[in-house]
Design a protein around this motif. Structure first.
Motif, short mmCIF file in Angstrom:
data_model
loop_
_atom_site.label_atom_id
_atom_site.label_comp_id
_atom_site.label_asym_id
_atom_site.label_seq_id
_atom_site.Cartn_x
_atom_site.Cartn_y
_atom_site.Cartn_z
N LEU A 266 0.84 -1.20 0.00
CA LEU A 266 0.00 0.00 0.00
C LEU A 266 0.88 1.25 0.00
O LEU A 266 0.60 2.22 -0.73
CB LEU A 266 -0.91 -0.01 1.23
N ASN A 267 1.96 1.22 0.78
CA ASN A 267 2.93 2.33 0.79
C ASN A 267 3.45 2.62 -0.61
O ASN A 267 3.56 3.78 -1.02
CB ASN A 267 4.11 1.99 1.68
N ALA A 268 3.78 1.55 -1.34
CA ALA A 268 4.36 1.72 -2.68
C ALA A 268 3.38 2.41 -3.63
O ALA A 268 3.77 3.30 -4.40
CB ALA A 268 4.76 0.36 -3.24
N TYR A 269 2.12 2.02 -3.57
CA TYR A 269 1.12 2.65 -4.43
C TYR A 269 0.81 4.09 -3.99
O TYR A 269 0.38 4.91 -4.79
CB TYR A 269 -0.18 1.84 -4.42
N THR A 270 1.02 4.38 -2.71
CA THR A 270 0.66 5.70 -2.18
C THR A 270 1.75 6.73 -2.41
O THR A 270 1.49 7.94 -2.34
CB THR A 270 0.37 5.60 -0.66
N CYS A 271 2.96 6.29 -2.72
CA CYS A 271 4.09 7.22 -2.85
C CYS A 271 3.79 8.33 -3.86
O CYS A 271 3.37 8.08 -4.99
CB CYS A 271 5.35 6.47 -3.28
N THR A 272 4.03 9.57 -3.45
CA THR A 272 3.75 10.74 -4.28
C THR A 272 4.97 11.16 -5.12
O THR A 272 4.88 12.12 -5.89
CB THR A 272 3.33 11.94 -3.42
N GLU A 273 6.09 10.49 -4.90
CA GLU A 273 7.34 10.82 -5.60
C GLU A 273 7.78 12.26 -5.33
O GLU A 273 8.45 12.88 -6.16
CB GLU A 273 7.21 10.58 -7.10
N CYS A 274 7.42 12.78 -4.16
CA CYS A 274 7.77 14.17 -3.84
C CYS A 274 9.26 14.33 -3.55
O CYS A 274 9.81 15.43 -3.67
CB CYS A 274 6.95 14.67 -2.66
N GLY A 275 9.92 13.25 -3.12
CA GLY A 275 11.36 13.29 -2.91
C GLY A 275 11.79 13.84 -1.58
O GLY A 275 12.99 14.02 -1.34
N ARG A 276 10.86 14.11 -0.68
CA ARG A 276 11.26 14.61 0.64
C ARG A 276 12.10 13.58 1.38
O ARG A 276 13.03 13.94 2.10
CB ARG A 276 10.02 14.97 1.47
N CYS A 277 11.76 12.31 1.21
CA CYS A 277 12.52 11.25 1.88
C CYS A 277 13.97 11.24 1.40
O CYS A 277 14.92 11.20 2.19
CB CYS A 277 11.86 9.89 1.65
N THR A 278 14.16 11.30 0.09
CA THR A 278 15.50 11.25 -0.48
C THR A 278 16.31 12.50 -0.13
O THR A 278 17.51 12.43 0.15
CB THR A 278 15.42 11.09 -2.00
N SER A 279 15.64 13.66 -0.10
CA SER A 279 16.36 14.90 0.23
C SER A 279 16.81 14.93 1.68
O SER A 279 17.73 15.67 2.02
CB SER A 279 15.47 16.11 -0.06
N GLU A 280 16.19 14.12 2.54
CA GLU A 280 16.57 14.06 3.96
C GLU A 280 17.52 12.90 4.25
O GLU A 280 18.07 12.82 5.35
CB GLU A 280 15.32 13.92 4.84
N CYS A 281 17.71 12.01 3.28
CA CYS A 281 18.50 10.80 3.50
C CYS A 281 20.00 11.14 3.59
O CYS A 281 20.58 11.65 2.62
CB CYS A 281 18.26 9.81 2.37
#
Length: 430
Positions: A294-309
């Motif tokens: 469900l998480n995978a389908y919900t991903c908005t591809e906003c990139g906030r996760c990657t920018s904080e990684c």
């Protein structure tokens, strides 16, 4: 023949809603390919999270510019689509602005819709400039090239056209303009169409508006904008455990308990029912649980996760956004395989691990939970990374040399360091 437009409208409506329902059933089937996960209990916390995060957009405004613009689009699009109810009634029964009979309240509603439509139009244009002119860094990653970039722009074009058609429809509606109530924005555009066949323009705009909404609804299934629908269940079913709490495998836990029980004979024969033991960890999407899919389908591809990684910031290949996008792409591929083979998955020689996500990406993760904390809709890329690393270690013995050395030291010395337990306190004599 007077009923022909109503019949055509009904056919279009049934086809649009029917195709959407068909795709939603596929979506549900694909998510349910995952393993069961216990989400019972903590219902008050879950409802609170959904209200605060999905409805209240509380994590979006941590980045104020994007957050406020997103709230404008979110509120505007939801509220404006209340008007779809009137369009459906008019289309099915041949009426015109059936809800205008409620009196002055109708003008207040349509006026509110027009103001919101204008704000949405402006916000979407700003979003487009941020993506394509300003070129914000998190939208320029390698995983955002090709379809992901086009998809992000297409949805913006959709919203611009739909809001424009709404204002155009009102501006060319002579009956509505004569009411002089609710036309707070469209009244300024109405004079532009003097001398034209406004009745024809109004009808074309009306038909294009409702067909556009149905097309937009069905486009969601193929787009990252499924989060419009899935953000609510995703935030509800999101983990309520402390961040960083690692889940234990029941089979391993039971083995450890047996090892620690002095009353158990280690040489006694165990019951073997002939069943195949569960795989440790995950190598493909079917090994993940339903919430992770469900998480995978919900991903908005906003990139906030990657920018904080922190791993990504230091040049490592890991991108939490790519982890979610790869998981969704593989899940879609598996779904297409099932459709093509009459409901059965036929092994295709591919899997999520290796064909989509590399070992290098997985081992670059520091397990810091920055990606989980940054996600505005409670997606957990870390849980997928940990499950795949668990598979590498426990199924393939494919951990990096440094980790294998540490685990050997723990097994032999009771500590991560290569020193005999008897020598552990030698440092005090130095």
């Amino acid at each position: 023949m007077n009923f022909l437009p109503n019949i055509i409208f009904a056919i279009i409506l049934v086809l649009g809603i029917g195709f959407f329902a068909r795709n939603i059933s596929k979506l549900k089937r694909n998510i349910f390919l995952g393993k069961d996960v216990d989400v019972n209990g903590d219902s008050k916390i879950r409802w609170k999270n959904m209200a605060r995060i999905a409805l209240g957009q509380s994590k979006m405004v941590r980045r104020p510019i994007a957050g406020i613009l997103h709230i404008v689009v979110y509120v505007g699009f939801v509220v404006i689509n209340i008007e779809v109810l009137e369009i459906i009634i008019d289309g099915l029964f041949g009426t015109h602005r059936i809800l205008s009979g409620i009196g002055s309240l109708y003008g207040v509603l349509i006026g509110t819709f027009e103001i919101l439509a204008t704000l949405v139009f402006v916000a979407v244009v700003i979003f487009w400039f941020r993506r394509n002119v300003v070129k914000i860094k998190r939208f320029l990653s390698s995983e955002m090239k090709g379809w992901p970039k086009l998809d992000g722009n297409l949805i913006l074009y959709f919203e611009i056209v739909l809001m424009g058609l709404f204002i155009l429809m009102n501006a060319t509606d002579v009956e509505f303009q004569s009411m002089n109530s609710g036309n707070v924005i469209s009244q300024f555009f109405a004079p532009m169409f003097e001398g034209y066949n406004v009745d024809l323009i109004e009808r074309v705009a009306w038909w294009m508006h409702i067909i556009g909404i149905l097309v937009f609804l069905n486009y969601l299934y193929y787009s990252k904008h499924l989060h419009i629908l899935l953000a609510f269940p995703n935030t509800y079913f999101g983990s309520v455990k402390p961040k960083g709490q690692f889940n234990n495998l029941e089979a391993v836990t039971n083995e450890v308990k047996l090892m620690m029980d002095p009353n158990i004979d280690p040489f006694a024969a165990t019951d073997d029912d002939g069943s195949v033991p569960d795989k440790f960890g995950a190598s493909d999407v079917q090994d993940l649980n339903k919430i992770q899919l469900l998480n995978a389908y919900t991903c908005t591809e906003c990139g906030r996760c990657t920018s904080e990684c922190p791993a990504n910031q230091t040049g490592k290949k890991l991108s939490p956004r790519k982890i979610m996008m790869d998981t969704r792409d593989r899940l879609v591929e598996v779904g297409i395989n099932i459709d093509a083979n009459k409901g059965e998955f036929v092994p295709d020689g591919k899997q999520l691990l290796g064909d989509y996500i590399t070992n290098e990406e997985l081992w670059a993760c520091t397990s810091c939970n920055a990606c989980v904390e940054a996600c505005p809709i409670s997606i957990d890329p870390l849980s997928i990374i940990l499950e795949m690393r668990r598979y590498l270690v426990m199924e393939q013995s494919a951990a990096p040399m440094e980790l294998n050395t540490m685990m050997s030291n723990i097994e032999n010395n009771g500590a991560p360091w290569p020193y005999n337990q008897m020598d552990r306190l030698n440092w005090k004599n130095e």
